[in-house]
Design an enzyme around this catalytic site. Structure first.
Site, PDB file in Angstrom:
ATOM      1  N   GLY A 181      41.543   0.698  80.301  1.00 56.50           N
ATOM      2  CA  GLY A 181      42.092  -0.434  79.554  1.00 56.50           C
ATOM      3  C   GLY A 181      42.598  -1.509  80.480  1.00 56.50           C
ATOM      4  O   GLY A 181      42.822  -2.641  80.070  1.00 56.50           O
ATOM      5  N   MET A 189      42.291  -3.767  84.271  1.00 55.66           N
ATOM      6  CA  MET A 189      41.200  -4.473  84.937  1.00 55.66           C
ATOM      7  C   MET A 189      40.381  -3.546  85.801  1.00 55.66           C
ATOM      8  O   MET A 189      40.916  -2.699  86.501  1.00 55.66           O
ATOM      9  CB  MET A 189      41.711  -5.617  85.802  1.00 55.66           C
ATOM     10  CG  MET A 189      40.587  -6.587  86.138  1.00 55.66           C
ATOM     11  SD  MET A 189      41.000  -7.692  87.502  1.00 55.66           S
ATOM     12  CE  MET A 189      40.599  -6.649  88.889  1.00 55.66           C
ATOM     13  N   LYS A 238      45.737   5.202  93.212  1.00 57.31           N
ATOM     14  CA  LYS A 238      44.615   4.824  94.068  1.00 57.31           C
ATOM     15  C   LYS A 238      45.114   4.410  95.445  1.00 57.31           C
ATOM     16  O   LYS A 238      44.635   4.888  96.479  1.00 57.31           O
ATOM     17  CB  LYS A 238      43.854   3.667  93.397  1.00 57.31           C
ATOM     18  CG  LYS A 238      42.384   3.613  93.705  1.00 57.31           C
ATOM     19  CD  LYS A 238      41.708   2.539  92.861  1.00 57.31           C
ATOM     20  CE  LYS A 238      41.423   3.026  91.442  1.00 57.31           C
ATOM     21  NZ  LYS A 238      41.044   1.943  90.538  1.00 57.31           N
ATOM     22  N   TYR A 290      60.785  32.187  68.756  1.00 63.61           N
ATOM     23  CA  TYR A 290      59.323  32.196  68.747  1.00 63.61           C
ATOM     24  C   TYR A 290      58.767  30.968  68.028  1.00 63.61           C
ATOM     25  O   TYR A 290      59.491  30.293  67.297  1.00 63.61           O
ATOM     26  CB  TYR A 290      58.780  33.472  68.079  1.00 63.61           C
ATOM     27  CG  TYR A 290      59.038  33.544  66.594  1.00 63.61           C
ATOM     28  CD1 TYR A 290      58.155  32.965  65.684  1.00 63.61           C
ATOM     29  CD2 TYR A 290      60.178  34.159  66.100  1.00 63.61           C
ATOM     30  CE1 TYR A 290      58.409  33.003  64.329  1.00 63.61           C
ATOM     31  CE2 TYR A 290      60.447  34.197  64.740  1.00 63.61           C
ATOM     32  CZ  TYR A 290      59.549  33.618  63.860  1.00 63.61           C
ATOM     33  OH  TYR A 290      59.800  33.633  62.509  1.00 63.61           O
ATOM     34  N   CYS A 300      57.485  27.831  61.981  1.00 56.56           N
ATOM     35  CA  CYS A 300      56.167  28.182  61.457  1.00 56.56           C
ATOM     36  C   CYS A 300      55.433  26.953  60.936  1.00 56.56           C
ATOM     37  O   CYS A 300      54.451  27.072  60.253  1.00 56.56           O
ATOM     38  CB  CYS A 300      56.272  29.252  60.382  1.00 56.56           C
ATOM     39  SG  CYS A 300      57.199  28.735  58.942  1.00 56.56           S
ATOM     40  N   SER A 302      63.276  30.385  59.768  1.00 50.98           N
ATOM     41  CA  SER A 302      61.988  29.919  60.276  1.00 50.98           C
ATOM     42  C   SER A 302      61.848  28.456  59.875  1.00 50.98           C
ATOM     43  O   SER A 302      61.801  28.133  58.688  1.00 50.98           O
ATOM     44  CB  SER A 302      60.854  30.754  59.691  1.00 50.98           C
ATOM     45  OG  SER A 302      59.620  30.289  60.176  1.00 50.98           O
ATOM     46  N   HIS A 329      46.569  18.773  53.149  1.00 46.70           N
ATOM     47  CA  HIS A 329      46.082  20.084  52.743  1.00 46.70           C
ATOM     48  C   HIS A 329      44.838  20.463  53.531  1.00 46.70           C
ATOM     49  O   HIS A 329      44.737  21.555  54.082  1.00 46.70           O
ATOM     50  CB  HIS A 329      45.771  20.063  51.240  1.00 46.70           C
ATOM     51  CG  HIS A 329      45.209  21.356  50.738  1.00 46.70           C
ATOM     52  ND1 HIS A 329      43.856  21.570  50.612  1.00 46.70           N
ATOM     53  CD2 HIS A 329      45.818  22.507  50.389  1.00 46.70           C
ATOM     54  CE1 HIS A 329      43.669  22.801  50.171  1.00 46.70           C
ATOM     55  NE2 HIS A 329      44.836  23.388  50.023  1.00 46.70           N
ATOM     56  N   ARG A 360      41.042  -3.981  93.056  1.00 51.17           N
ATOM     57  CA  ARG A 360      41.111  -3.009  91.953  1.00 51.17           C
ATOM     58  C   ARG A 360      42.554  -2.822  91.503  1.00 51.17           C
ATOM     59  O   ARG A 360      43.471  -2.886  92.305  1.00 51.17           O
ATOM     60  CB  ARG A 360      40.627  -1.626  92.408  1.00 51.17           C
ATOM     61  CG  ARG A 360      39.221  -1.582  92.904  1.00 51.17           C
ATOM     62  CD  ARG A 360      38.998  -0.255  93.604  1.00 51.17           C
ATOM     63  NE  ARG A 360      37.871  -0.372  94.508  1.00 51.17           N
ATOM     64  CZ  ARG A 360      36.804   0.426  94.479  1.00 51.17           C
ATOM     65  NH1 ARG A 360      36.745   1.423  93.630  1.00 51.17           N
ATOM     66  NH2 ARG A 360      35.819   0.240  95.321  1.00 51.17           N
ATOM     67  N   ARG A 382      40.559  11.337  94.225  1.00 51.44           N
ATOM     68  CA  ARG A 382      41.583  11.657  93.204  1.00 51.44           C
ATOM     69  C   ARG A 382      41.326  13.078  92.703  1.00 51.44           C
ATOM     70  O   ARG A 382      40.218  13.605  92.872  1.00 51.44           O
ATOM     71  CB  ARG A 382      41.541  10.655  92.062  1.00 51.44           C
ATOM     72  CG  ARG A 382      40.209  10.583  91.395  1.00 51.44           C
ATOM     73  CD  ARG A 382      40.189   9.511  90.320  1.00 51.44           C
ATOM     74  NE  ARG A 382      38.825   9.353  89.828  1.00 51.44           N
ATOM     75  CZ  ARG A 382      38.416   8.355  89.076  1.00 51.44           C
ATOM     76  NH1 ARG A 382      39.261   7.398  88.742  1.00 51.44           N
ATOM     77  NH2 ARG A 382      37.183   8.289  88.648  1.00 51.44           N
TER      78      ARG A 382
END
Lengths: 883, 883
Positions: B113, B115, B34, B863, B843, B776, B468, B104, B352
């Protein structure tokens, strides 16, 4: 000399015999143990029947070339056979004075499973006549022939021995005689004919007539036997490499069965059972060695009776004692010799270092040091750690053991008999009534502790070497067999079935935890007392080892036992076993079921004084030594019953309604408890439990310190995987401990450390070391998680894995050096790099396994910790690792 | 200048305002976002109310010194306050022309969270008179005053806001008016008195009168708010370090509520919802910003209507558009600006980079490249991978969402409504009847697959991000919330309770898998279509990434979806899900229950053609791309029911007696199935199962090859921990595959590789690589075993761990770099050293997590593979990692 001979680069055959041999004792790799020792004997001027050894290299060539022999081997064998003929004055295949030979396998180390001996090779329908002519003993000649056919057909041609036994029995019946030695030469000639027919029918080929063909058949059989399934699995078990191969020993026959001036026998230079320094042996007049095996005759002692060799052939006896003594002195170890007396002449057939009991091993090692025969370091190498273990537990006399009814895993050594019982309450009841009981279960759980305590032995159908039953039994030093897979337990019918037999509650059985054998009935056991010799030996051991040895002990009684066996502290005191005691388990349950912190704390207040008393006892027993206490580890559901009736009873007892209790049981259920809410995860969610435990520890330490006890508590946090976990638990411990110390105005040097049992802890050891005073590897759990093997479930396939050679051995028994061991090394090195003064030990079951102890020594650990009964074993293993 | 000033080494306060500021946009670390942006605006000549920023370093000093300020800070603030007075011509604390300021907080990144703003600071009983005098508006003066007291008391002194709201309501009632703006100056003066009493009663202290005290109180409150629990947990979630600290911005007040030539509002340079390039904003005449928050007034659009700013103050509107455009151009990103018009004069309060939806993010990035504002690389960095995910799933319009009834873990994104159902059969039934259903379970198991398939969303009470339910739902691209811990499911009563409310079968709920929220009733969702812009963006992405991206897909349908989302092959095709299909599950069970190899083979013969058909479909969908097929992995008991009635039904169906089936269920039971008899352990004990699967794969490959499909099967062995396991399975695969190929006279280039999911496999990768064509990483299981966390059980404490900061985040969501990641690196490096051509991928679910993808890129993997719906996310994450 052919061209082939000229290009031959390697010598494959070595002669032995008077006056000297081409080989020597140092050439075991090439000649095998038997061949090398026979050569050595020849070189020492000891009378050995001459012969030659075909090397292990010929065997490895044979295996690598699909059964083909190295070039020139046939010629080389022929040359040596010729040499042998010259030396003996006999001819191979002669009808006048035939040379007969024995053929034996012989690898570097003695290995059951390979080809046995073939005797009398060289006999056929013609040479048997020569033998008859030379000895003037037709019965001897035909008896030798029929023995040769049976032996050769069995071990070389694969014709079952029973077929021949059956034919012999028929002949005895036909002639109405009771024993083979009542058959005369004519009858034996008929037996030979019958045997040849048997061979033809069973194998589809004629029994080989040509002595050369007989010899090469036997050589090939020896080589092939190296890869017989039994030999392969034996090698896997002892980690002998496959590439060794076996040698073949071909030796001129001498006969102990040619008359009353003949004999054969075995002797030991000291008693292999007690270690006593006395010549000891058995012999038979006019006999061949296998008569003993066949059970036809009972051998006699070599000395001490009118029928002894000493009495009957005093000169030969003196020679024998002298030669054996010379061999013992030469090899500086007890010798087990085989001898034959042929027509009044003594021949030594083979010699080897004698197998011996644990008791004998220690006695012999100590005696030989005192005699100046060996030095102390050699003495320590002469006793196998497992022999020490054997020494500490009763065993079944193998001579007097019947066939076992079942075989499981040898989970905890010793042997014990008792009445079968299945239920814990019943076990307690019967024990109170003075009965000796054996607890038989599918598996055990912490709820069974009381039953296990009163039982003399424990037998389970499932579970591996690190199952609950195995761990607890070892901790108790109690005989235990687990994973007895054939066993079907029917709790309701109160019986188990195995191999078609049923045993009911109250039936007597005997369990031998050292072998895994289970016997019907009560089998006598024997036990050795520890003596001055043992103490002396262990003093040497302690003087050379670098690794400390502690014990895993949960109770004052265990701690006392541990000290008696030489433990230098407690490496693992598990507090949860204390929780299961009858006087507190319901308070533990109230604590678990508490809805609020206040209720929980109230229950913990009840447990506190009892837990403190436990620690007081342990600290006293370990005066002057460190005691590592692990805070609560198992998941809470282990403390709560799940069977409906037990749940109901508990609900009534502690005054909660059944639905609430059932809901709690459901809420506590876990799919994989091993990987669940336990260890420091409990400490983090329910800090008041650990607070109570720390308070009990520190209050107990203060109390015993007042009585002059030197106390060193080491508080250990289980299942840490993250530095933040240990940092937080350390903070809790220090805060509570310092609070107690301040209140008591006491000063106790306590430390705070952690188990390394989660792979992540090992991988981040440099982080974790920053907040730890010590590491203790929990190699059981570390093995479980590193392999992904649940020790409760893996028994099913681990047996198969080991049998198939996928795993060299059960990793819960001997540490897996490549995987788990890599984590141990890594965590030790990186932990120490982060904190040089970090103390590092191991408290898994591996701490009592000799091979694992060697690894821990090499990895640079400070100590190992194991069951009290394994402490002497670990001490010796640590010493051997340091040598 | 005092002595303190002279030794001051650091500058803690930075001025901003026309014509220039001491700070700049680049100084975010020191001034916060800010403060830095306001300074930048001032330097650009944009009208910002002047003020000053107290640096983050002052905050870190404050935190490091138990709330003490750096030496000289007071003097420095006083100097800057003086400067501000000069610049504004007003005096702080003046009763004539008082300077009022806003205070601020402002950290480097926007952080809820901390002030909030305090406005109108500097007012007291005297200065309010000055404000009145200056503005000639007593109502304005007292309204500002009472607002200040309420705001200050709330955020600085901790007095609950409701107390003030209550007092205001009393006053309105007393005077019989409906709204605060109907209260006149006198009434508001009385309100001020009442407010001061409230402060005195609630806090025990007087409301501070001295403007200096007010200012320092607010500064301390800002600093303290850095460590408020909400701020701490927000930082933990986004991995912002604790040492950043926050800056404090003190800025001269300008008023949008002094009359009808005053206004206040917010505007975006582009539509933050769609990305459309149009100026977009809302404003209110004669108002302060918090009136919107209080819900008293509804803001109006800035353009497009007679009431708009454009219509009412056209010159100012043009200025605003111009300034905002200048800012967008300067910052080269969409700006979110706050402005106030005081008596006809426009002030920009802050700017911003605008938060935006996924859809807008892509559109803006692509548009800005086309406009030449940014380059392609910058464009790719502008879209967060999670925004791509948002783009692919329906979401709930946050504007229209009510309070959720519960919140669980966001297991699989999307949002869906439906009727609650608990049982699978009932779900199928209702779905067939055309109902939309939401399956609610304690947890799901493979038996619930059919229910999950027909459900629009899945909600479970237990389980973590890799349970699961979560895994399967993500695989299906289906919305899912798990670990909804407050939820109590009563299957029998067919209802669930949560937070005191009960929902029965048939009740409608809405589940949002992207947030974990659960709502009562049917909440409308919105969904964005993929368009040309998206395709263009993803083309850029694919052009820069090095990592390949594949999908985890078990069915032809999944494979088609995966291709649509740009998957370059299948990295994991799980064959066990195929086993659960209704047409074959009973054959699978017959196979498991088979007593002999023959019976087993017979059952497998029935499964073979069905499994082959599955593979045919998958291969066709993946024409030209590799397909990695994992052979059977789960323990066999997962396929067998355990409930007595189900067991009975099954026994009837397949014609075995109930006792036999029950015995089998017992025999298959495992204590820790995760570490049990599964994966290649099954392949080794029951080779015929894997043989059937290999046959099905190769036969399917041959069949599609005939149709011209380019097929690349990669056969993957699960749960390998030992080289010998893989060697043996490789032999089995090659033998069976080559047998089929020979019989079909076909040639298929298949490869054989392994999952690396057991820690030991990673630790012995150099060994295992010798018999593997590819690795993998199964990072789900690898995480479970490396941490010792069962994913089914760990949810209970993992939430607590993350909340308490013991773990930075759920390791099943984002890879644990230090532990699991170390194993991944080690196995990759050592595997490649042993075999340079080794293909290495991942994987596990981590393959779809952006932070994990970055790690995999850095570790050098070839990959990643993830759920089809995560493929675009992974593609972008891979590209960003490469940038």
């Amino acid at each position: 000399m052919t061209a082939a001979r000229a290009v031959r680069s390697k010598k494959y055959v070595y002669h032995f015999g008077a006056p000297r041999a081409e080989g020597a004792a140092a050439m075991k790799e090439l000649l095998g143990g038997k061949g090398a020792n026979v050569a050595e004997m020849a070189n020492l001027g000891i009378p050995v029947p001459p012969g030659f050894t075909i090397t292990t290299e010929a065997c490895t060539h044979f295996m690598g070339h699909a059964g083909g022999y190295p070039e020139g081997l046939h010629d080389e064998v022929a040359e040596h056979l010729h040499l042998l003929e010259k030396e003996t004055g006999k001819q191979f295949g002669s009808t006048d004075n035939p040379l007969l030979v024995s053929v034996r396998s012989g690898a570097r180390a003695s290995m059951p499973g390979m080809m046995d001996t073939v005797l009398n090779l060289g006999l056929n329908d013609e040479t048997v006549q020569g033998l008859y002519a030379r000895t003037g003993n037709p019965r001897f000649a035909f008896d030798s022939y029929r023995r040769f056919i049976q032996m050769y057909a069995d071990v070389v041609m694969g014709v079952p021995s029973q077929l021949f036994e059956h034919a012999l029995a028929n002949k005895r019946a036909e002639l109405g005689v009771a024993a083979d030695n009542q058959l005369d030469a004519g009858a034996l000639a008929e037996v030979v004919d019958a045997f040849r027919t048997i061979v033809r029918d069973a194998s589809g080929t004629e029994f080989p007539h040509d002595p050369d063909a007989q010899l090469w058949g036997a050589v090939a059989a020896v080589f092939r036997s190296w890869n017989s399934p039994r030999a392969v699995s034996y090698r896997a078990m002892y980690r002998y490499p496959d590439h060794w191969g076996t040698a073949v020993n071909v030796q001129a026959m001498v006969f102990g069965n040619m008359g009353d001036d003949c004999a054969t026998g075995v002797a030991f230079t000291r008693d292999p059972s007690t270690g006593e320094r006395r010549f000891f042996g058995e012999y038979m007049v006019n006999a061949q060695g296998e008569d003993v095996v066949a059970g036809i005759r009972t051998p006699l002692p070599v000395d001490g009776s009118p029928e002894s060799l000493e009495a009957r052939m005093p000169a030969i006896y003196r020679d024998l004692v002298g030669l054996a003594g010379k061999l013992e002195h030469h090899f500086t170890d007890v010798q087990d010799v085989e001898f034959t007396i042929e027509s009044g002449r003594l021949w030594m057939l083979q010699t080897r270092n004698a197998k011996r009991t644990g008791r004998a091993a220690v006695r012999i090692a100590v005696d030989m040091v005192e005699e100046g025969l060996i030095d102390v370091r050699t003495a320590m190498k002469r006793v196998a750690p497992e022999q020490i273990d054997q020494l500490l537990h009763p065993t079944i006399d193998p001579e007097r053991a019947p066939e076992p009814i079942a075989k499981g895993l040898p989970a905890s050594p010793g042997a014990a008999s008792g009445r079968v019982v299945f239920a814990v309450e019943r076990a307690v009841e019967m024990a109170k009534a003075g009965e000796q009981v054996v607890l038989v279960r599918n598996e055990t759980s912490p709820e069974d502790i009381d039953g296990m305590k009163v039982a003399r032995a424990i037998l389970t159908a499932t579970g591996g070497m690190s199952s609950h039953a195995a761990l607890v039994a070892r901790g108790m030093g109690k005989c235990c067999v687990v994973g007895c897979t054939g066993l079907q337990v029917d709790y309701e019918a109160r019986e188990f079935k195995v191999n078609g037999r049923a045993f009911r509650e109250g039936d007597e059985i005997t369990v031998e935890g050292s072998t895994g054998n289970v016997y019907a009935g009560r089998i006598p056991t024997m036990r050795v007392e520890l003596d001055r010799t043992f103490d002396r030996f262990m003093e040497w051991v302690d003087s050379v080892r670098r690794l400390g040895v502690r014990a895993n002990a949960d109770t004052p009684e265990d701690a006392v036992t541990a000290r008696r066996f030489g433990a230098e502290g407690i490496g693992l005191c598990r507090t949860e076993h204390m929780f299961f005691r009858e006087d507190r388990i319901d308070w533990v349950r109230r604590m678990i079921l508490a809805g609020t912190r206040e209720e929980r704390v109230a229950a913990l207040e009840k447990i506190l004084p009892m837990q403190r008393d436990d620690f007081v006892g342990v600290f006293k027993a370990m005066d002057g030594y460190p005691v590592t206490i692990r805070l609560l580890d198992p998941p809470l559901h282990e403390f709560i019953p799940t069977q409906p009736d037990e749940v109901e009873a508990l609900a009534r007892r502690i005054g909660v309604d059944v639905e609430t209790l059932e809901a709690k049981v459901r809420a506590l259920h876990e799919f994989n408890p091993m990987l669940g809410h336990r260890g420091c995860r409990l400490g983090i969610t329910f800090p008041e439990v650990y607070e109570m435990q720390v308070r009990a520890i520190v209050e107990a330490a203060c109390a015993v310190q007042k009585d002059g006890v030197d106390v060193e508590p080491e508080i250990m946090i289980p299942l840490v995987g993250l530095k933040a976990e240990l940092a937080r638990m350390r903070e809790l411990v220090v805060k509570e401990a310092d609070r107690v110390l301040a209140a008591k105005r006491a000063k106790i040097d306590y430390t705070v450390g952690t188990m390394i049992e989660v792979p992540r802890a090992a991988l981040t050891a440099s982080e974790i070391a920053q907040v730890a005073d010590f590491f203790s590897f929990g190699t059981n759990d570390l093995t479980q998680m590193t392999f992904g093997f649940s020790r409760d479930d893996a028994a099913k396939f681990l047996v198969h894995y080991v049998e198939e050679g996928i795993l060299p051995r059960d990793p819960f028994e001997t540490i897996d050096v490549d995987g788990v061991g890599r984590l141990v090394r890594l965590a030790t090195d990186e932990g120490r790099r982060a904190k040089p003064e970090l103390k590092v030990g191991v408290c898994g079951e591996h701490g009592g396994d000799p091979a694992s102890v060697r690894f821990m020594h090499e990895a640079g650990l400070d100590y190992v910790s194991c069951s009290p009964y394994r402490v002497p074993v670990a001490r010796l293993a640590a010493a051997q690792a340091a040598l």
